[in-house]
Each structure stands twice: as C-alpha cells, then as structure tokens.
Design an enzyme around this catalytic site. Structure first.
Site, PDB file in Angstrom:
ATOM      1  N   LYS A 247       0.848  -1.198   0.000  1.00 16.45           N
ATOM      2  CA  LYS A 247       0.000   0.000   0.000  1.00 16.45           C
ATOM      3  C   LYS A 247       0.884   1.248   0.000  1.00 16.45           C
ATOM      4  O   LYS A 247       1.892   1.304   0.709  1.00 16.45           O
ATOM      5  CB  LYS A 247      -0.922  -0.029   1.221  1.00 16.45           C
TER       6      LYS A 247
ATOM      7  N   SER B 121      -9.783   1.723   2.667  1.00 20.71           N
ATOM      8  CA  SER B 121      -8.914   2.507   1.817  1.00 20.71           C
ATOM      9  C   SER B 121      -7.886   1.653   1.051  1.00 20.71           C
ATOM     10  O   SER B 121      -7.266   2.127   0.110  1.00 20.71           O
ATOM     11  CB  SER B 121      -8.165   3.534   2.672  1.00 20.71           C
TER      12      SER B 121
ATOM     13  N   SER C  92     -10.069  -0.826   6.782  1.00 22.27           N
ATOM     14  CA  SER C  92      -9.479  -0.553   5.476  1.00 22.27           C
ATOM     15  C   SER C  92      -8.726  -1.708   4.835  1.00 22.27           C
ATOM     16  O   SER C  92      -8.323  -1.616   3.688  1.00 22.27           O
ATOM     17  CB  SER C  92      -8.559   0.668   5.560  1.00 22.27           C
TER      18      SER C  92
END
Length: 478
Positions: A78, A153, A177
């Site tokens: 990420k 996210s 997330s």
C-alpha cells in the site's frame, strides 16, 4: 503455465522445489499489471527493482542458500508505507513526488525474507475512505465488475490480489481498510491485534487505531504473511514486547468442534443487505454442522462505535496531518507570505474528504467542544472495550458481516457521506477495541459480486481466528 492464479503457498512450494523461478513469476505479475492498467490498482510499478530482487533470489537458490517460504514471491505494498528510494504518495497531491528516505519496519522484515516487491498500491488519500474514490489518482476498480468500487482505503491492494497482479499485498486498517476491500473484492484480509505489527514507517492517519495487515488469496497465505511482518519493534512505542514469537502456520487443526461462535444481534439489523445476511447465516449453519456451538448475543453499545470512531479518528488525523503545512511537503506555487503558503498548500494539496476530517478533528478538539465530543467518545470507547471483554467470556470468536452490502457502483455514494461512512459499521468496533479480525469470502450476490464474512477474536487470538476461518475457507465445496 499461468502461475499467477495460484496461492502464495502453492507458488512458494514450486519455488522451493525448483519448478519455477522468481524471475518467471515476477515477469508474469508485471505482465498482468501492464494488461490490467485500467483497474488502477497501483500508483507505481517498480519493474527494475522487482526483477533485480528476483534475479538475486534465483541466484541465492541456485547457490544452495537456505531461503524462507516467501523468498522470490512477488507482492505489492500500500502506498502509505515507506520503501526507501521509492515514492510514498498516500494517493495525495501533497506527496505526489515524495521519495521515502527509509524503509518501514514491515518492509525491512519482508526484504529480509527476500520477497519481490512489484509495486505500490492505490488507496483513498491518506487512507481516508471506503472506496478509493478519494484517491488523487482516481479509483481502483473492482476486478469482478469494473463499474463497481474495490472498497477502501486499501482498495488497490485488494484489487491487485483479486486480479492476480501479485500473490499478496500489505494494507493498513484504521477502521476496516483491509477487511472491507477484501470483502468487496473476494479475498482474505486480516487486521491483527493492535501492537502486533509495527507502525514505524507507515504514514499515520489515526495512531491509536492504525494497524497493517495482509491481503491474500487464502487464510493459510494470510498466516504466512503475518509470520513475516509481526514482532516487537523498539522504534515504535505501541509495539507489543510481551507477545511470544508464534508460527501462525501451525494454527490449523482443521476442526471447529466445541468452538463457541457468537452472533451479535446488533450486527444483523437495519441496513444489512438481505443477500449478505443470508450468506452469513449460511456460514453459521456450516460451522454448526462441523460441531461449533452458535451463541446469539447482544452488544447494546456497539451501535455507538461508528460515531465514536469518526470523532476519535478525525481528531488524531487533524493532529497527524498538521505536519503537511507546505513547508517541507507541499504543492508547487508562488506565495507572498507564510499564511498564504499554508492556505494554498492545504487547500490545493488535500482532497475533499481529507479536508472534511481535518476540520471535524479540529472542531472536536477545540475549546468548548472537547468535553462534549472527544471526551465523550473516549468514554464510549471504554464501554465498547468492556462490552467485547464480557462477550468473550462466553464466546471464542464472533461471526459478523464484513460490509453491510456487496460492492457499490462507482459514484453511487460519493456525495452521500453518511452512507459511505456506514460501509464500515461492522469493522470500526474492532479497531476501537484493539482486537484482531479477519474477512473471508463466503459467497456472491445475485449480480456476481463477492460477499465477505468477518471473524473477530480476543486480543492476540490470531491462531484461533486463522483456524476457524480456514475450516470454512478450505471446505470441500469451495
């Protein structure tokens, strides 16, 4: 042969047996990334870096060096986690050209295992969102249907695993997330116990809630990834130093006989999609048929978790993002004075959702409102923590939906903030109570979109979660 469709453990075995090289796997993943650019799962692709790592691993293996199970396996990270020499953008204009000066602890651990990092994943800006529609670089699309969101996210991470662009990814989970996009994309997502995985080198959103975790194709793959990234870190003050080193791949007994699984009444009420509800109840029946005891319980205070979360997380976000003032990090432009520099940078650098949360956070921390909002939210947090503790006196794990709905259409909720926030209604209580939880695919909606179930455990009960989750994940009918 297309190896990218295999699980992490499957390709690990092939690598160790010499039936495939890391360079072959890496090239296949890089080719998939190129062929699937429209998914927008990655903010950056590091082909040269990845192939250098792959060649290094293949040479070590050829020279007889003893390597671990992750050596040579292509993964993604990420884009709010620092990798030295590569960009860490947080999907924000503010950090669009920022190059990380050091490695996060997670990255140090993974590179020590000789993994191959092929790219950095798209996310909601500064990890604030549930659909990646808040990314400054556009949303990551759902590989099952590109008209739908991938979740957030960590939407780019979930998308990359589901679309076979890598064999695993590392995301971050502040209120769901990792788990929510895992559910929406049909992969496994783990949020470990707070403190089990170091936060050092991860760009902070809400420091008391943030926790990194893996997204994988199977539960056993998740256990293998957790083995690599967990452990005490003296550089990170919330890192837990008392937890003994555990091999999570030894978690699997293949049985849930006698395990007490709680169904929380409040998680099956208004707002839950009927197909999601049916899928979770079907999972409960499956566990019952395997000898587990299903217990219906009530948690009256858990309904306040979402409001509590948005007060606490926004307050911490406002504090953490204060460093982005336009001096050290900023967007280009000319300014006549310091106030104008602050104003223009924060106005142009931050997206709409980040601005909303900064303003909300500053409001609840301001004089005259601190007691009314922030202090009350901390009191509610304590109630929720105590409620979970009481529930776990009678249950080993809790079974809930991960998300109230399957993936929604891109643009469907972008102007409906409350509806978007409700996407995390079943995941935020876990972060508030610092507990571990895992999302596992458990079915599909009538229009072919994945549905995920969530299992929640006591602190540091990842072994129990893995075993219970794997009994379902490995079922014959899968």
């Amino acid at each position: 042969m297309d190896y990218t469709k295999l699980s992490l453990l499957e390709v690990s075995s092939l690598l160790q047996e010499g039936k495939v090289t890391s360079v072959e796997l890496t090239k296949q993943c890089l080719n998939n990334i190129e062929q699937n650019k429209r998914l927008n799962a990655l903010n950056s692709v590091c082909s040269e870096f990845a192939l250098e790592q792959a060649q290094k691993v293949d040479k070590m293996r050829a020279d007889g060096v003893k390597l671990g199970a992750l050596a040579g396996v292509p993964i993604t990270i990420k884009d709010n986690i620092n990798i030295k020499g590569l960009k860490t953008t947080c999907s924000s204009k503010f950090l669009e050209n920022f190059e990380a000066p050091y490695n996060a602890t997670i990255i140090e651990k993974l590179l020590a295992e000789n993994v191959v990092i092929v790219g950095k994943n798209n996310l909601d800006e500064f990890a604030m969102g549930s659909s990646t529609e808040n990314s400054a670089f556009g949303p990551a699309l759902n590989p099952h249907n590109t008209n739908y969101v991938s979740g957030g996210s960590s939407g780019g991470s979930a998308c990359a695993v589901a679309a076979n662009l890598c064999f695993a990814s590392i995301g971050t989970d502040t209120g769901g997330s990792v788990r929510q996009p895992a559910s929406l994309c049909g992969v496994v997502g783990l949020k470990p116990t707070y403190g089990l995985v170091s936060r050092y080198g991860i760009v902070a959103f809400a420091s008391s809630l943030d926790q990194a975790g893996p997204l994988t194709k199977t539960v056993k793959d998740s256990a293998l990834m957790l083995n690599a990234i967990c452990g005490y870190d003296q550089r990170e003050e919330t890192s837990n130093k008392n937890q003994p080193k555990i091999d999570y791949l030894k978690s699997f007994s293949g049985s849930v006989k006698g395990v007490k699984i709680g169904l929380v009444k409040e998680f099956f009420g208004e707002g839950l999609n009927s197909e999601v509800k049916a899928s979770i109840l079907k999972v409960a029946e499956f566990y019952k048929s395997k000898g587990a005891e299903i217990i219906e319980i009530s948690m009256p205070n858990v309904g306040n978790a979402l409001a509590c979360y948005y007060v606490l997380s926004s307050a911490e976000a406002a504090s953490n993002l204060a460093r982005f003032d336009g001096v050290k990090y900023g967007v280009s432009g000319s300014y006549s004075n310091l106030n104008e520099l602050y104003l223009k940078n924060r106005s142009n650098g931050f997206g709409k959702e980040v601005k909303r949360r900064i303003m909300l956070g500053n409001y609840v921390l301001s004089s005259g409102y601190y007691d009314a909002y922030y202090k009350k939210a901390k009191a509610v947090q304590k109630l929720i923590v105590n409620e979970f503790a009481k529930v776990f006196e009678t249950c080993d794990v809790l079974l809930t939906p991960t998300s109230p709905t399957p993936a929604f259409k891109i643009g469907e909720k972008v102007n409906d903030t409350l509806s978007m926030y409700l996407s995390d209604v079943y995941t935020v209580p876990v972060n508030i109570a610092e507990l571990p939880a895992i999302s596992v695919p458990c079915g599909f909606s009538s229009n072919g979109l994945p549905i995920g179930m969530q299992l929640i455990g006591k602190k540091f009960s990842e072994q129990t979660l893995f075993n219970v989750a794997d009994v379902f994940d490995s079922r014959e009918a899968k």
